[in-house]
Write a protein that holds these residues in place. Structure first.
Motif, PDB file in Angstrom:
ATOM      1  N   GLY A 166      -2.983  -3.135  -1.655  1.00  0.00           N
ATOM      2  CA  GLY A 166      -3.094  -4.352  -2.225  1.00  0.00           C
ATOM      3  C   GLY A 166      -2.881  -5.419  -1.362  1.00  0.00           C
ATOM      4  O   GLY A 166      -3.039  -5.366  -0.124  1.00  0.00           O
TER       5      GLY A 166
ATOM      6  N   THR B 282      -3.447   0.736  -8.989  1.00  0.00           N
ATOM      7  CA  THR B 282      -4.335  -0.534  -8.545  1.00  0.00           C
ATOM      8  C   THR B 282      -5.503  -0.896  -9.666  1.00  0.00           C
ATOM      9  O   THR B 282      -5.767  -1.926  -9.934  1.00  0.00           O
ATOM     10  CB  THR B 282      -5.329  -0.117  -7.318  1.00  0.00           C
TER      11      THR B 282
ATOM     12  N   LYS C 137      -2.614  -2.266 -12.567  1.00  0.00           N
ATOM     13  CA  LYS C 137      -1.707  -3.451 -11.724  1.00  0.00           C
ATOM     14  C   LYS C 137      -0.551  -3.397 -12.526  1.00  0.00           C
ATOM     15  O   LYS C 137       0.397  -4.231 -12.509  1.00  0.00           O
ATOM     16  CB  LYS C 137      -2.308  -4.801 -12.030  1.00  0.00           C
TER      17      LYS C 137
END
Length: 328
Positions: free
Chosen positions: A153, A191, A194
């Motif tokens: 990230g 990812t 989130k």
């Protein structure tokens, strides 16, 4: 005659729960992180229970019997935190419809704000299991922390990683006593969505290569009933070996260290099993502030440009003020 109101001194915390623990690790010489878990504003009963479950997760370096008063504000907790060596705050609140969890570093921040999308209490997790397991002794030592998915990230995920890595005492792999590692605190970042999965497990060692009866006898320490057997060898050979497929996999077995061998006397090899003890949460990181629940907004999930971030900061200050007013 004028009447004088008797003002009671505010004491937001039971200091005995933290003072009895050392502030410095005698092996590494580093300062041991300590935490307060409390709430701001009114919470429903389920969130109050979640607050108690979070305190158990943070044991032993937290105040399990933290006393909160509706008149207490953030400064009251901060004034007590300094002399007691408290380094982190975990603050639960419910300003609107979605509960929030703020994780802050004292005394100057930063502060991470999470939305709690879903949660389940430790009691709910136990009810869903056939044989729940949560020995009281596993809370005598801090859990191991495992972070997954945070490396791919941005800067906000790196800051989240640093925050949670420092919330528990660091371990030295050369001197750590493996028998004291009985819990795992897991944060997994997705990812695509989130979202962060918050999980809490107990570590269980199950002997392999021995009969089920021997394994049960060693783990329970109860005298077996041998009245129906002709010879003691029947007790060893009658029951088959473990039928669980996971225990037969090479990747699921480990050779025990000396200190763990004293715990698991049935075999030198063991299957490592994780059993969830709760609570569990699904979190979304929505904001990072520079200070302690205040200051400039470093990251915002919903507001990207600078001007909007400043406006969001003013809204956050107003929301915090509303929480304090509601608590009063």
């Amino acid at each position: 005659m004028a009447r004088f109101r008797n003002k009671k001194k505010k004491m937001p915390v039971d200091t005995r729960a933290v003072k009895k623990r050392p502030s410095v690790d005698h092996l590494t010489g580093e300062k041991i992180p300590k935490s307060f878990v409390f709430s701001r504003g009114k919470l429903p009963g389920s969130l109050k229970q979640l607050e108690l479950d979070l305190r158990k997760v943070m044991l032993p370096h937290t105040a399990l019997k933290l006393k909160e008063n509706r008149r207490n504000n953030l400064k009251d907790f901060l004034n007590v935190a300094g002399p007691m060596g408290v380094t982190h705050f975990l603050i639960l609140s419910k300003p609107k419809t979605v509960p929030h969890l703020r994780v802050a570093r004292t005394p100057q921040g930063p502060t991470l704000t999470f939305e709690i999308q879903e949660y389940a209490l430790a009691a709910d997790v136990a009810r869903a299991q056939t044989r729940p397991r949560c020995p009281q002794g596993i809370f005598n030592n801090s859990p191991l922390i495992v972070l997954s998915g945070f490396g791919s990230g941005g800067q906000h995920l790196k800051l989240t990683t640093i925050m949670f890595q420092n919330i528990f005492p660091a371990i030295d792999i050369n001197t750590v006593n493996l028998s004291s590692c009985q819990r795992i605190f897991l944060l997994n970042y997705n990812t695509e969505t989130k979202l962060i999965d918050f999980r809490h497990y107990s570590i269980r060692l199950q002997p392999i290569g021995v009969s089920r009866r021997i394994r049960k006898f060693v783990l329970s320490h109860n005298v077996p009933d041998l009245r129906s057997l002709q010879d003691v060898s029947d007790f060893v050979t009658k029951a088959g070996y473990g039928s669980e497929s996971e225990a037969d996999e090479e990747s699921a077995t480990v050779s025990l260290a000396n200190d763990l061998g004293r715990v698991n006397r049935a075999s030198t090899k063991s299957a490592v099993k994780l059993q969830e003890i709760g609570p569990r949460m699904t979190l979304r990181l929505v904001k990072i502030e520079e200070g302690l629940c205040s200051g400039g907004v470093i990251f915002s999930e919903y507001v990207k440009d600078t001007e909007a971030s400043q406006g969001s900061h003013e809204d956050d200050k107003q929301a915090t003020a509303e929480e304090e007013t509601e608590a009063d």
